[in-house]
Design a protein around this motif. Structure first.
Motif, PDB file in Angstrom:
ATOM      1  N   MET A 269       0.832  -1.202   0.000  1.00  0.00           N
ATOM      2  CA  MET A 269       0.000   0.000   0.000  1.00  0.00           C
ATOM      3  C   MET A 269       0.874   1.262   0.000  1.00  0.00           C
ATOM      4  O   MET A 269       0.586   2.239  -0.702  1.00  0.00           O
ATOM      5  CB  MET A 269      -0.929   0.023   1.220  1.00  0.00           C
ATOM      6  CG  MET A 269      -1.761  -1.230   1.422  1.00  0.00           C
ATOM      7  SD  MET A 269      -2.832  -1.634   0.040  1.00  0.00           S
ATOM      8  CE  MET A 269      -4.171  -0.510   0.313  1.00  0.00           C
ATOM      9  N   GLU A 273       1.021   4.161  -3.019  1.00  0.00           N
ATOM     10  CA  GLU A 273       0.812   5.594  -2.765  1.00  0.00           C
ATOM     11  C   GLU A 273       2.028   6.417  -3.184  1.00  0.00           C
ATOM     12  O   GLU A 273       1.896   7.526  -3.708  1.00  0.00           O
ATOM     13  CB  GLU A 273       0.510   5.822  -1.282  1.00  0.00           C
ATOM     14  CG  GLU A 273      -0.858   5.280  -0.866  1.00  0.00           C
ATOM     15  CD  GLU A 273      -1.200   5.595   0.579  1.00  0.00           C
ATOM     16  OE1 GLU A 273      -0.417   6.326   1.226  1.00  0.00           O
ATOM     17  OE2 GLU A 273      -2.238   5.111   1.061  1.00  0.00           O
ATOM     18  N   ARG A 286      -6.526  -1.531   2.701  1.00  0.00           N
ATOM     19  CA  ARG A 286      -5.675  -2.714   2.715  1.00  0.00           C
ATOM     20  C   ARG A 286      -6.559  -3.953   2.838  1.00  0.00           C
ATOM     21  O   ARG A 286      -7.492  -3.971   3.648  1.00  0.00           O
ATOM     22  CB  ARG A 286      -4.725  -2.656   3.918  1.00  0.00           C
ATOM     23  CG  ARG A 286      -3.647  -3.707   3.881  1.00  0.00           C
ATOM     24  CD  ARG A 286      -2.801  -3.678   5.139  1.00  0.00           C
ATOM     25  NE  ARG A 286      -3.316  -4.608   6.143  1.00  0.00           N
ATOM     26  CZ  ARG A 286      -2.553  -5.206   7.072  1.00  0.00           C
ATOM     27  NH1 ARG A 286      -1.272  -4.959   7.129  1.00  0.00           N
ATOM     28  NH2 ARG A 286      -3.077  -6.012   7.948  1.00  0.00           N
TER      29      ARG A 286
END
Lengths: 369, 324
Positions: A269, A273, A286
């Motif tokens: 994750m 990003e 998530r």
């Protein structure tokens, strides 16, 4: 097997020589010795990997066509007469192939290679590549001397490779074979490049698309992943410098270089990003880590609903994700003892994982130039 | 901290309750009835003649009568609507292919909550509409009622009301859920006799605003975010799941609740699921219909901690912990 004079040039036949590992290994075998390397590839149209040195000979053949690989009989005879070493990398690594199809390549194909090997009168050594996931549904520690499958398998790939190992072990009585069990290869630790996307990369893509709500497993369960450069360095060293007929080695991360499932999801994750800031706006959570029972209920619900998109997504994740529900640690003591003096060890996955995810995102999983 | 809670509540469900087979025969389902049956649904409640405003009026009248509350006692009305159409009056029958018909742009200014205030003589009440959160709107109204009661001493009783009815002819199946029409109303007060609001929590993910084209992503987003929101709400309340006596659900499919319970590690026995099959998913009133029925069934004891969770388009995940 009759041995050749040492002064004679060696010929190494590599099956699957253009695959993810095969291409890396061929480059090392060709570059690190005075041997001739012949790369057997099934797909004549497949572009020659850029890593292959120009003097590597490409031969088109199919393991599923028996001990001559479908080659012209005279070509096959010539090859048999030349070959001193065989590295059997070729495999069908698709996790959810029908078992009969997986067996056709991984078991019958290996039987063809072994039959070929028995007719190579100058054969001195042979390596067969397998997977640590022959452990199947076994939980706990799985060692190099262990034979897997006692508790069944998660997918047809695991089962067919375990059956392949049985065939190989039987042939070890006649042939000088070493068995190298690989963990899951996720990319190049130096560049992050993924030359052969597998189920892990498909799952990463589904996660990126927000179509992976949950994965079975435990937050603290270890996930064993290795980079292709380690796999190639380690197997090349074991084969070229420390060959030991009858040995089985685990080329894996082991407990010390693995990360937990939770840590990998967090790293995924974070990388999404970082390398695609706009992705953050999509507010994708998530995936939840759930018990296998809950995951199976979700899969069953998707099947009953007949939702084709989610059905494909869950099936893509399902083939490998079920393995996460059977936590285990792959012990690699024998490999470690041999490789340590050469300074070869699997890096901790979190040291390079970010580069792999970055490559996936920036190259759109290999579809972007 | 000022103690605020849901002192009383009631609901309205239309009498017409077609079975899945009947709905399938009428072409009111997107997929086979057997799929919805497998997911725990039996029948829907369908408003045939009553409008959403009629249902709201009826529910509030009943609530005031049941609690012997004078209309003058209501200081604030928070009128929640899940559907955009619930925030307007039905001014004309919608033509085929449309879900809402307004004859004149001035119809935009005909508000159900004003009509409700007028017709029920809620002469001391100011009003506000709470919408654009799908099925989470009524949770927001309770949250805002609590905040108002904490912040404004002169406000003593807040009426929260919610009423939604699907347009005539619309599919009763939304994302593998069977949708019913219905309404609920509740009185939120300080020092309540029951249902003290211990904690509320809401997460909005506007990235999924285009619900029509993101169905698969929404299904996938639902579960992990629901788990996170429930966990955060419990933390806010200072309790754990073990402390929760009952989970009072929104009536999405029983199957999805079984999956969510698995995600959060909650025993199936804690779920009050009796209404999922027989009532269906009433868009914005489920949790409070279930709270009332669980109360009437004698399942709740004073001091029991209740977890209420809902999900609305937008997307919105809302959760609250009540102390019965």
């Amino acid at each position: 097997m009759a041995s050749r004079p040492a002064s004679e040039r060696r010929t190494i036949l590599v099956t699957g020589g253009t695959g993810t590992l095969g291409a890396e290994l061929v480059a090392r075998l060709a570059g690190g010795s005075h041997a001739s390397v012949v790369a057997l590839t099934r797909d004549a149209a497949r572009p020659r990997p850029g890593t292959l040195p120009p003097d590597v000979q490409m031969v088109t053949g199919d393991l599923r066509c028996g001990s001559a690989f479908g080659l012209d009989p005279s070509d096959a005879a010539t090859l048999r007469a030349r070959v001193t070493d065989i590295v059997h990398c070729a495999a069908d690594t698709t996790f959810n192939r029908p078992l009969a199809e997986a067996r056709a390549t991984n078991v019958a194909g290996t039987q063809g290679v072994l039959a070929f090997a028995k007719e190579c009168r100058h054969l001195q050594r042979m390596a067969c590549f397998s997977t640590v996931y022959v452990a199947g549904r076994t939980t706990g520690c799985f060692a190099e001397q262990d034979v897997g499958g006692a508790d069944g398998f998660v997918n047809s790939y695991e089962q067919s490779k375990a059956e392949m190992e049985a065939v190989v072990r039987d042939a070890m009585r006649e042939l000088p074979i070493a068995l190298y069990r690989l963990s899951t290869i996720i990319g190049d630790s130096r560049t992050g490049e993924v030359t052969g996307p597998n189920a892990i990369h498909h799952a990463l893509r589904l996660l990126y698309q927000g179509l992976a709500p949950m994965v079975p497993g435990r937050e603290t369960g270890l996930v064993d992943l290795i980079p292709v450069d380690f796999a190639a360095d380690a197997s090349h060293y074991l084969f070229a410098h420390e060959f030991s007929a009858g040995a089985t080695y685990h080329l894996c991360a082991g407990a010390s270089a693995s990360a937990t499932l939770g840590a990998l999801l967090d790293a995924t994750m974070t990388a999404f990003e970082r390398y695609r800031p706009a992705w953050r706006k999509r507010s994708i959570a998530r995936p939840a880590i759930v018990e296998l029972e809950t995951y199976e209920l979700f899969v069953r619900s998707v099947e009953e609903a007949g939702n084709q998109v989610l059905l494909q997504a869950t099936r893509a994740v399902q083939a490998f994700a079920y393995q996460l529900a059977y936590p285990k640690v792959f012990e690699n003591r024998h490999a470690g003892v041999v490789l340590a003096p050469a300074g070869i060890a699997a890096p901790n996955v979190l040291e390079y994982y970010d580069r792999v995810v970055r490559w996936c995102v920036e190259k759109n999983w290999g579809t972007a130039s | 901290m000022t103690r605020v809670g849901i002192d009383a509540l009631t609901y309205y469900l239309p009498a017409y309750a077609p079975t899945l087979a009947e709905l399938e025969a009428r072409g009111a389902l997107r997929g086979p009835a057997s799929t919805l049956a497998g997911f725990g649904f039996e029948r829907a409640r369908v408003a045939e003649s009553e409008s959403h405003v009629d249902m709201a009026m009826h529910t509030v009248r009943t609530l005031l009568a049941e609690t012997d509350t004078s209309p003058e006692e209501i200081d604030l009305v928070l009128y929640a609507g899940a559907l955009t159409s619930s925030s307007t009056m039905e001014c004309a029958p919608a033509p085929a292919g449309s879900v809402l018909q307004l004859r004149d742009f001035m119809d935009f200014f005909k508000y159900p909550v004003s009509q409700l205030q007028s017709e029920l003589d809620l002469v001391n009440a100011s009003v506000a509409g709470i919408d654009q959160q799908g099925c989470a709107a009524i949770f927001s109204s309770v949250r805002l009622a609590r905040a108002t009661l904490v912040a404004e001493p002169d406000v003593r009783t807040v009426l929260c009301v919610s009423a939604d009815r699907l347009p005539h002819g619309a599919s009763r199946e939304v994302v593998y859920n069977l949708v019913s029409d219905g309404a609920c109303a509740m009185l939120v007060r300080r020092e309540p006799k029951r249902n003290r609001i211990v904690a509320t929590h809401q997460v909005t993910k506007g990235a999924f605003w285009d619900s029509g084209s993101l169905e698969n992503e929404i299904i996938a987003a639902y579960f992990p975010t629901a788990r996170n929101v429930i966990g955060d709400t419990l933390r806010k309340a200072g309790v754990t799941l073990d402390d929760i006596r009952w989970v009072i659900p929104h009536n999405v499919s029983l199957r999805s609740w079984e999956i969510l319970l698995g995600l959060i590690g909650c025993p199936r026995e804690k779920l009050f699921s009796a209404n999922i099959g027989r009532v269906g998913h009433t868009i914005a009133a489920d949790n409070f219909i279930n709270l009332r029925d669980a109360t009437d069934a004698g399942l709740l004891r004073p001091g029991d901690l209740l977890l209420l969770f809902t999900f609305g388009y937008g997307l919105n995940w809302s959760c609250m912990v009540l102390e019965h």
